[in-house]
Write an enzyme that holds these catalytic residues in place. Sequence first.
Site, mmCIF file in Angstrom:
data_model
loop_
_atom_site.group_PDB
_atom_site.id
_atom_site.type_symbol
_atom_site.label_atom_id
_atom_site.label_comp_id
_atom_site.label_asym_id
_atom_site.label_seq_id
_atom_site.Cartn_x
_atom_site.Cartn_y
_atom_site.Cartn_z
ATOM 1 N N GLU A 35 -16.374 -4.648 -4.038
ATOM 2 C CA GLU A 35 -15.230 -5.416 -3.244
ATOM 3 C C GLU A 35 -15.505 -6.510 -2.830
ATOM 4 O O GLU A 35 -14.632 -7.425 -2.698
ATOM 5 C CB GLU A 35 -14.836 -4.108 -2.155
ATOM 6 C CG GLU A 35 -14.028 -3.153 -2.778
ATOM 7 C CD GLU A 35 -13.881 -1.971 -1.665
ATOM 8 O OE1 GLU A 35 -14.137 -2.228 -0.569
ATOM 9 O OE2 GLU A 35 -13.286 -0.849 -2.165
ATOM 10 N N TYR A 73 -7.296 -1.768 -6.123
ATOM 11 C CA TYR A 73 -7.112 -0.266 -5.862
ATOM 12 C C TYR A 73 -7.160 0.433 -7.252
ATOM 13 O O TYR A 73 -6.389 1.514 -7.484
ATOM 14 C CB TYR A 73 -5.734 -0.245 -5.115
ATOM 15 C CG TYR A 73 -5.826 -0.273 -3.730
ATOM 16 C CD1 TYR A 73 -6.635 0.740 -2.904
ATOM 17 C CD2 TYR A 73 -4.934 -1.220 -3.108
ATOM 18 C CE1 TYR A 73 -6.867 0.242 -1.446
ATOM 19 C CE2 TYR A 73 -5.067 -1.371 -1.790
ATOM 20 C CZ TYR A 73 -6.150 -0.629 -1.067
ATOM 21 O OH TYR A 73 -6.069 -0.727 0.383
ATOM 22 N N HIS A 90 -8.712 -1.641 5.883
ATOM 23 C CA HIS A 90 -9.417 -1.143 4.603
ATOM 24 C C HIS A 90 -10.878 -1.263 5.100
ATOM 25 O O HIS A 90 -11.342 -2.343 5.506
ATOM 26 C CB HIS A 90 -9.122 -2.124 3.333
ATOM 27 C CG HIS A 90 -10.136 -1.587 2.317
ATOM 28 N ND1 HIS A 90 -9.916 -0.490 1.444
ATOM 29 C CD2 HIS A 90 -11.290 -2.198 1.848
ATOM 30 C CE1 HIS A 90 -10.889 -0.504 0.652
ATOM 31 N NE2 HIS A 90 -11.845 -1.343 0.773
ATOM 32 N N ASN A 102 -1.754 1.675 7.339
ATOM 33 C CA ASN A 102 -2.787 2.082 8.017
ATOM 34 C C ASN A 102 -3.762 0.957 8.611
ATOM 35 O O ASN A 102 -4.826 1.207 8.931
ATOM 36 C CB ASN A 102 -3.424 3.305 7.533
ATOM 37 C CG ASN A 102 -4.179 2.945 6.272
ATOM 38 O OD1 ASN A 102 -4.176 1.907 5.834
ATOM 39 N ND2 ASN A 102 -4.846 4.095 5.872
ATOM 40 N N LYS A 134 -4.544 -5.340 6.980
ATOM 41 C CA LYS A 134 -3.467 -5.166 5.929
ATOM 42 C C LYS A 134 -2.356 -5.709 6.826
ATOM 43 O O LYS A 134 -2.147 -6.090 7.786
ATOM 44 C CB LYS A 134 -3.271 -3.620 5.914
ATOM 45 C CG LYS A 134 -4.483 -3.172 5.178
ATOM 46 C CD LYS A 134 -4.242 -1.689 4.716
ATOM 47 C CE LYS A 134 -5.286 -1.168 3.962
ATOM 48 N NZ LYS A 134 -4.968 0.383 3.607
HETATM 49 P P1 ADP Z 1 -9.338 4.586 2.723
HETATM 50 O O1 ADP Z 1 -8.493 3.472 2.889
HETATM 51 O O2 ADP Z 1 -9.432 5.535 3.892
HETATM 52 O O3 ADP Z 1 -10.212 4.409 1.904
HETATM 53 P P2 ADP Z 1 -7.860 6.007 0.238
HETATM 54 O O4 ADP Z 1 -8.964 5.097 -0.449
HETATM 55 O O5 ADP Z 1 -7.823 7.658 0.059
HETATM 56 O O6 ADP Z 1 -8.267 5.831 1.751
HETATM 57 O O7 ADP Z 1 -6.527 5.324 -0.081
HETATM 58 C C1 ADP Z 1 -6.356 3.640 -0.080
HETATM 59 C C2 ADP Z 1 -5.235 3.563 0.714
HETATM 60 O O8 ADP Z 1 -4.060 3.977 0.178
HETATM 61 C C3 ADP Z 1 -5.117 3.977 1.979
HETATM 62 O O9 ADP Z 1 -5.702 3.366 3.075
HETATM 63 C C4 ADP Z 1 -3.541 3.938 2.455
HETATM 64 O O10 ADP Z 1 -3.280 2.829 2.680
HETATM 65 C C5 ADP Z 1 -3.119 4.484 0.990
HETATM 66 N N1 ADP Z 1 -2.904 6.071 0.984
HETATM 67 C C6 ADP Z 1 -3.816 6.920 0.706
HETATM 68 N N2 ADP Z 1 -3.450 7.904 0.532
HETATM 69 C C7 ADP Z 1 -1.838 7.961 0.738
HETATM 70 C C8 ADP Z 1 -0.682 8.688 0.582
HETATM 71 N N3 ADP Z 1 -0.924 9.928 0.338
HETATM 72 N N4 ADP Z 1 0.584 8.206 0.768
HETATM 73 C C9 ADP Z 1 0.588 6.805 0.839
HETATM 74 N N5 ADP Z 1 -0.408 5.925 0.860
HETATM 75 C C10 ADP Z 1 -1.492 6.406 0.918
HETATM 76 MG MG MG Z 2 -10.842 4.135 0.005
#
Ligand code: ADP
Ligand code: MG
Length: 140
Positions: free
Chosen positions: A126, A49, A115, A112, A9
């Site tokens: 994806e 997304y 992905h 974070n 990212k």
């Molecule tokens: P992952 O990436 O671990 O699969 P998710 O699919 O739940 O997690 O969410 C996609 C992405 O959205 C996360 O990696 C993060 O960048 C962002 N995200 C998820 N939850 C939140 C939140 N509560 N607030 C802000 N950003 C979020």
């Molecule tokens: Mg996810």
Amino acid sequence: MEKTLSIIKPNAIEDNNIGNIISRFEKEGLRIAAAKFTHLSKEKAEGFYIEHKERPFFGSLVSFMTSGPVMLMVLEGDNAIMKNREIMGATNPEEAAEGTLRKLYAKSLEANAVHGSDSPQSAEREVSYFFDTNEVLGRF
Ligand code: ADP
Ligand code: MG
């Protein structure tokens, strides 16, 4: 051999951690089967997304993912999908285990660092969302 989509990212690229992240995948036995640098359009990020489009963080997430370049990769290996999720750690870096990529390189819950696809179905969707067949190792 399983394939999964990985994204480095914008925050991790800004922080100069591309090499650290790729090196970790290789050390853990995953192969980089495809890779490209790109800057996602709003439309491309929203489509990626789409499952989160009703979530309150959707707009902010799309802005973040289009704020700078990303590195898209296909990782290949035994159990690659779950192995990558383990190496990444929990979505929220405050909950991520010591030594995971998110613990090491995330700036926030949103920014974070990485992905990873979460299931065989999402991996298939994806990988083909970003890569043509002839861009993936073993399919040239
Ligand atoms: P992952 O990436 O671990 O699969 P998710 O699919 O739940 O997690 O969410 C996609 C992405 O959205 C996360 O990696 C993060 O960048 C962002 N995200 C998820 N939850 C939140 C939140 N509560 N607030 C802000 N950003 C979020
Ligand atoms: Mg996810």
